[in-house]
Design an enzyme around this catalytic site. Structure first.
Site, PDB file in Angstrom:
ATOM      1  N   ARG A  25      -7.332  -4.063   5.946  1.00  0.00           N
ATOM      2  CA  ARG A  25      -5.711  -2.944   5.632  1.00  0.00           C
ATOM      3  C   ARG A  25      -5.962  -2.029   6.043  1.00  0.00           C
ATOM      4  O   ARG A  25      -6.621  -1.088   5.931  1.00  0.00           O
ATOM      5  CB  ARG A  25      -5.903  -2.853   4.021  1.00  0.00           C
ATOM      6  CG  ARG A  25      -4.390  -1.991   3.714  1.00  0.00           C
ATOM      7  CD  ARG A  25      -4.431  -1.982   2.451  1.00  0.00           C
ATOM      8  NE  ARG A  25      -3.684  -3.151   2.062  1.00  0.00           N
ATOM      9  CZ  ARG A  25      -2.764  -3.643   0.706  1.00  0.00           C
ATOM     10  NH1 ARG A  25      -2.722  -2.083  -0.108  1.00  0.00           N
ATOM     11  NH2 ARG A  25      -2.355  -4.336   0.413  1.00  0.00           N
TER      12      ARG A  25
ATOM     13  N   HIS B 201       2.611  -8.047   6.310  1.00  0.00           N
ATOM     14  CA  HIS B 201       1.929  -7.374   5.134  1.00  0.00           C
ATOM     15  C   HIS B 201       1.757  -9.124   4.786  1.00  0.00           C
ATOM     16  O   HIS B 201       2.395 -10.245   3.631  1.00  0.00           O
ATOM     17  CB  HIS B 201       2.511  -7.241   4.159  1.00  0.00           C
ATOM     18  CG  HIS B 201       1.332  -7.018   2.523  1.00  0.00           C
ATOM     19  ND1 HIS B 201       0.689  -7.824   2.879  1.00  0.00           N
ATOM     20  CD2 HIS B 201       1.690  -6.798   2.056  1.00  0.00           C
ATOM     21  CE1 HIS B 201      -0.739  -7.009   1.605  1.00  0.00           C
ATOM     22  NE2 HIS B 201       0.985  -6.880   0.964  1.00  0.00           N
TER      23      HIS B 201
ATOM     24  N   GLN C 223       0.551 -11.633   1.441  1.00  0.00           N
ATOM     25  CA  GLN C 223       1.523 -11.291   0.561  1.00  0.00           C
ATOM     26  C   GLN C 223       3.136 -12.427   0.529  1.00  0.00           C
ATOM     27  O   GLN C 223       3.339 -12.922  -0.640  1.00  0.00           O
ATOM     28  CB  GLN C 223       2.680  -9.663   1.380  1.00  0.00           C
ATOM     29  CG  GLN C 223       3.456  -9.896  -0.160  1.00  0.00           C
ATOM     30  CD  GLN C 223       2.881  -9.331  -1.966  1.00  0.00           C
ATOM     31  OE1 GLN C 223       1.841  -8.537  -1.601  1.00  0.00           O
ATOM     32  NE2 GLN C 223       3.491  -9.651  -2.796  1.00  0.00           N
TER      33      GLN C 223
ATOM     34  N   ASP D 164      10.588  -3.961  -2.352  1.00  0.00           N
ATOM     35  CA  ASP D 164       9.865  -2.542  -2.568  1.00  0.00           C
ATOM     36  C   ASP D 164      10.427  -1.548  -2.511  1.00  0.00           C
ATOM     37  O   ASP D 164      11.528  -1.014  -2.347  1.00  0.00           O
ATOM     38  CB  ASP D 164       9.032  -3.689  -0.810  1.00  0.00           C
ATOM     39  CG  ASP D 164       8.077  -3.257  -0.724  1.00  0.00           C
ATOM     40  OD1 ASP D 164       6.957  -2.192  -1.642  1.00  0.00           O
ATOM     41  OD2 ASP D 164       7.545  -3.429   0.498  1.00  0.00           O
TER      42      ASP D 164
ATOM     43  N   CYS E 114       6.703  -7.096  -4.439  1.00  0.00           N
ATOM     44  CA  CYS E 114       5.281  -6.873  -4.216  1.00  0.00           C
ATOM     45  C   CYS E 114       4.211  -6.270  -4.828  1.00  0.00           C
ATOM     46  O   CYS E 114       3.370  -6.311  -5.109  1.00  0.00           O
ATOM     47  CB  CYS E 114       4.992  -6.679  -2.401  1.00  0.00           C
ATOM     48  SG  CYS E 114       5.770  -5.596  -1.472  1.00  0.00           S
TER      49      CYS E 114
ATOM     50  N   ARG F 290      -0.994 -14.218  -5.696  1.00  0.00           N
ATOM     51  CA  ARG F 290      -1.329 -13.936  -4.235  1.00  0.00           C
ATOM     52  C   ARG F 290      -3.219 -15.061  -4.440  1.00  0.00           C
ATOM     53  O   ARG F 290      -3.391 -14.843  -3.052  1.00  0.00           O
ATOM     54  CB  ARG F 290      -1.695 -12.339  -3.866  1.00  0.00           C
ATOM     55  CG  ARG F 290      -0.646 -11.689  -4.286  1.00  0.00           C
ATOM     56  CD  ARG F 290      -0.161 -11.775  -2.821  1.00  0.00           C
ATOM     57  NE  ARG F 290      -1.102 -11.296  -1.611  1.00  0.00           N
ATOM     58  CZ  ARG F 290      -1.202  -9.920  -1.494  1.00  0.00           C
ATOM     59  NH1 ARG F 290      -0.877  -9.099  -1.932  1.00  0.00           N
ATOM     60  NH2 ARG F 290      -2.169  -9.332  -0.592  1.00  0.00           N
TER      61      ARG F 290
HETATM   62  N1  NVA Z   1       5.961  -1.757   1.746  1.00  0.00           N
HETATM   63  C1  NVA Z   1       4.711  -1.433   0.518  1.00  0.00           C
HETATM   64  C2  NVA Z   1       3.770  -2.411   0.189  1.00  0.00           C
HETATM   65  C3  NVA Z   1       3.188  -2.733   0.129  1.00  0.00           C
HETATM   66  C4  NVA Z   1       2.683  -3.552  -1.003  1.00  0.00           C
HETATM   67  C5  NVA Z   1       3.261  -0.492   1.387  1.00  0.00           C
HETATM   68  O1  NVA Z   1       3.189  -0.730   2.605  1.00  0.00           O
HETATM   69  O2  NVA Z   1       2.931   0.776   0.858  1.00  0.00           O
HETATM   70  N1   CP Z   2       1.106  -6.094  -3.060  1.00  0.00           N
HETATM   71  C1   CP Z   2      -0.036  -5.621  -2.562  1.00  0.00           C
HETATM   72  O1   CP Z   2      -0.577  -5.727  -1.498  1.00  0.00           O
HETATM   73  O2   CP Z   2      -0.722  -4.617  -3.471  1.00  0.00           O
HETATM   74  P1   CP Z   2      -1.907  -3.579  -3.475  1.00  0.00           P
HETATM   75  O3   CP Z   2      -1.229  -2.395  -2.141  1.00  0.00           O
HETATM   76  O4   CP Z   2      -2.195  -3.730  -4.488  1.00  0.00           O
HETATM   77  O5   CP Z   2      -2.868  -4.551  -2.355  1.00  0.00           O
END
Ligand code: NVA
Ligand code: CP
Length: 308
Positions: free
Chosen positions: A103, A130, A133, A222, A262, A290
């Site tokens: 990540r 993502h 997800q 989101d 998410c 997930r």
């Molecule tokens: N769009 C959000 C998703 C978090 C799981 C982010 O990138 O922070």
């Molecule tokens: N939805 C998701 O990816 O959550 P986290 O940022 O907690 O991993």
């Protein structure tokens, strides 16, 4: 040949359906205590540059349940934070572990890691995509609705990484995706045009969120400011106000519509507490899935289950 999962475009429609089906079987097997430990002797390295609750823990739990081991690396504790090239990191880690989940911010970094790694690389979120997800979300929708046939998903809010993976999914599978985003905050036009040119699904941009949800089976939202964009949060609160998933927006959708997010959620911003806790919300089942979907994914990429 190793396989990576950097975007949903790395999978065919058939593979997506197979993954969901395998995940549902594994979920059932897990609940019955008869899950086969297909990752015995395997180790997965997890490199996280951005924070995570669900992705980290669901991957670690999935791998443990399948008999594998995890090595979690917060990027700041590794030489990545001291600019060791990803090309070197990839080749070194390939000698130690059997797969990498990463990540980070730049999607290009994940591509570079995958290019140099001789083991599967899984994208656990970048600024651009993502995929894990949305694969888990498709499983949740199929589970709740019985099928993905004639599906209409409506995305409300920021045209962000999760929205981009939904666009990729719509191009692979035969469903309708409506996106309603404030002007200037829509999805990346290249991702959109690529999907429109290759897609089987129908993707449309709808200005008015009330119109966008009118035929939706799924309302998805989101955060308004994703990780890395926290400094824009205040300005975005103004711009996104009309795009909140609240009682009025839900009332404009068909009564059977389910609400997905998410997570993590900012209650009172992109979604109200009332909708999040209401009967149409499936967000916690969604979060659970997930783990099941990722069990199927690592099984496929790492174990004998991978035909490649
Ligand atoms: N769009 C959000 C998703 C978090 C799981 C982010 O990138 O922070
Ligand atoms: N939805 C998701 O990816 O959550 P986290 O940022 O907690 O991993």
């Amino acid at each position: 040949m190793k396989r990576d999962l950097l975007t949903i475009r790395d999978l065919s429609a058939e593979e997506i359906i197979e993954l969901i089906s395998k995940a549902r079987t594994m979920k059932e097997d897990w609940s019955m205590g008869r899950l086969e430990p297909s990752l015995t002797g395997k180790t997965v390295g997890l490199i996280f540059v951005k924070p995570s609750t669900r992705t980290r823990v669901s991957f670690e739990a999935a791998i443990h349940r399948l008999g594998g081991r995890c090595i979690f690396m917060s990027a700041r504790d590794t030489q990545i934070s001291r600019q060791e090239p990803l090309s070197d990191t990839a080749r070194v880690l390939s000698r130690y572990v059997d797969a990498i989940v990463i990540r980070t911010f730049a999607h290009e970094d994940v591509e570079e890691l995958a290019r140099y790694a001789s083991i599967p690389v899984i994208n656990g979120l970048t600024d651009r995509y993502h995929p894990c997800q949305v694969l888990g979300d498709l499983m949740t929708i199929q589970e709740k609705r019985g099928s993905l046939d004639d599906l209409h998903v409506t995305w409300i809010g920021d045209g962000n990484n999760v929205a981009h993976s939904w666009i990729n999914a719509a191009a692979r599978l035969d469903f309708t995706l409506s996106l309603s985003c404030p002007p200037g905050y829509g999805p990346d036009s290249d991702i959109l045009y690529q999907a429109l040119s290759e897609g089987r699904g129908r993707i449309r941009l709808v200005k008015d969120p009330l119109e966008a949800v009118a035929e939706a089976d799924v309302l998805y939202t989101d955060v308004w400011a994703s990780m890395g964009r926290e400094d824009e949060a205040e300005a975005r609160r103004e711009v996104f106000r009309a795009y909140q998933v609240n009682r009025d927006l839900l009332a404009a959708a068909p009564p059977h519509a389910m609400v997905l997010h998410c997570l993590p959620a900012h209650r009172g911003e992109e979604i109200t507490d009332e909708v999040m806790e209401g009967p149409q919300s499936v967000v916690f089942d969604q979060a659970e899935n997930r783990m099941h979907l990722q069990m199927a994914l690592v099984d496929r990429l790492l174990s004998r289950g991978n035909p490649d």
